[in-house]
Design a protein around this motif. Sequence first.
Motif, PDB file in Angstrom:
ATOM      1  N   ALA A  36      62.112  17.146  41.758  1.00 39.18           N
ATOM      2  CA  ALA A  36      61.261  16.245  42.317  1.00 39.18           C
ATOM      3  C   ALA A  36      60.296  15.799  41.461  1.00 39.18           C
ATOM      4  O   ALA A  36      59.829  14.447  41.940  1.00 39.18           O
ATOM      5  CB  ALA A  36      60.305  17.577  43.202  1.00 39.18           C
ATOM      6  N   GLY A  39      62.158  12.836  40.311  1.00 40.72           N
ATOM      7  CA  GLY A  39      62.601  11.810  41.267  1.00 40.72           C
ATOM      8  C   GLY A  39      61.459  10.951  41.682  1.00 40.72           C
ATOM      9  O   GLY A  39      61.313   9.655  41.823  1.00 40.72           O
ATOM     10  N   ALA A  40      60.108  11.624  41.694  1.00 37.31           N
ATOM     11  CA  ALA A  40      58.903  10.793  41.839  1.00 37.31           C
ATOM     12  C   ALA A  40      58.693   9.774  40.717  1.00 37.31           C
ATOM     13  O   ALA A  40      58.336   8.415  41.228  1.00 37.31           O
ATOM     14  CB  ALA A  40      57.602  11.556  41.996  1.00 37.31           C
ATOM     15  N   GLY A  42      60.999   8.178  38.768  1.00 40.44           N
ATOM     16  CA  GLY A  42      61.965   7.192  38.919  1.00 40.44           C
ATOM     17  C   GLY A  42      61.772   6.468  39.880  1.00 40.44           C
ATOM     18  O   GLY A  42      61.828   5.046  40.034  1.00 40.44           O
ATOM     19  N   ALA A  43      61.438   6.786  41.178  1.00 37.19           N
ATOM     20  CA  ALA A  43      61.167   5.954  42.309  1.00 37.19           C
ATOM     21  C   ALA A  43      59.825   5.225  42.345  1.00 37.19           C
ATOM     22  O   ALA A  43      59.948   4.064  42.543  1.00 37.19           O
ATOM     23  CB  ALA A  43      60.876   6.830  43.577  1.00 37.19           C
ATOM     24  N   ARG A  46      61.254   2.249  40.204  1.00 41.13           N
ATOM     25  CA  ARG A  46      61.989   1.304  40.799  1.00 41.13           C
ATOM     26  C   ARG A  46      61.148   0.430  41.706  1.00 41.13           C
ATOM     27  O   ARG A  46      61.216  -0.792  41.660  1.00 41.13           O
ATOM     28  CB  ARG A  46      63.037   2.143  41.612  1.00 41.13           C
ATOM     29  N   GLY A  99      66.681  13.884  39.093  1.00 39.26           N
ATOM     30  CA  GLY A  99      65.521  13.259  39.249  1.00 39.26           C
ATOM     31  C   GLY A  99      65.155  11.735  38.644  1.00 39.26           C
ATOM     32  O   GLY A  99      64.891  11.002  39.757  1.00 39.26           O
ATOM     33  N   GLY A 102      68.170   9.406  39.265  1.00 42.31           N
ATOM     34  CA  GLY A 102      68.501   9.366  40.775  1.00 42.31           C
ATOM     35  C   GLY A 102      67.584   8.822  41.585  1.00 42.31           C
ATOM     36  O   GLY A 102      67.805   7.883  42.564  1.00 42.31           O
ATOM     37  N   GLY A 103      66.140   9.063  41.113  1.00 44.05           N
ATOM     38  CA  GLY A 103      64.997   8.359  42.048  1.00 44.05           C
ATOM     39  C   GLY A 103      65.068   6.957  41.560  1.00 44.05           C
ATOM     40  O   GLY A 103      64.615   6.073  42.359  1.00 44.05           O
ATOM     41  N   THR A 106      69.299   2.954  43.485  1.00 44.90           N
ATOM     42  CA  THR A 106      68.808   3.040  44.842  1.00 44.90           C
ATOM     43  C   THR A 106      70.118   2.455  45.606  1.00 44.90           C
ATOM     44  O   THR A 106      70.541   1.223  45.406  1.00 44.90           O
ATOM     45  CB  THR A 106      67.712   2.413  45.278  1.00 44.90           C
TER      46      THR A 106
END
Length: 157
Positions: A36, A39-40, A42-43, A46, A99, A102-103, A106
């Motif tokens: 998590a 992922g946060a 990485g997102a 992005r 995480g 992967g985040g 897309t």
Amino acid sequence: MSEPFEPRTDPDVDLSVPADRRELTARPATTLAAIAAGGALGALARAGLQHAVPHAPTGFGWATFTINTSGCLLIGVLMAVLAHLGGGHALARPFLGVGVLGGFTTFSTYAVDVQQAFVAGAPGTALAYLAATVLGALAAVGVGDAVTAGLLRRVNR
């Protein structure tokens, strides 16, 4: 007869192999927290890049293309490094691979970009973007893995 289904944390993890299970068995909540948190991060990276390099619906999604291919390159690098380290820290793959990377990468934005280009009347751009992303991502992960593994072998001589 087919193999029984076993859920997987990450596509390169085989939960029937005891060494691969270590990222889930010791502290599953810690593993999920690492995913998590990664992922946060990485997102957010992005989203920042996509905001910095917007494109019209009829244009090529350069930000998403670059994000996906560079993310795949880095996943290849990560897998080679972790293989070299015998798996590395138990939370390295969940945090960095599942995480952060992967985040960062897309598929959903890529799919929406392709669909919007078709709807906006730019089927050539949509098809070019569709093919370039798939081929670029596959090539990037292969190059990342092969080049990194080769460099690590060279360093260990």
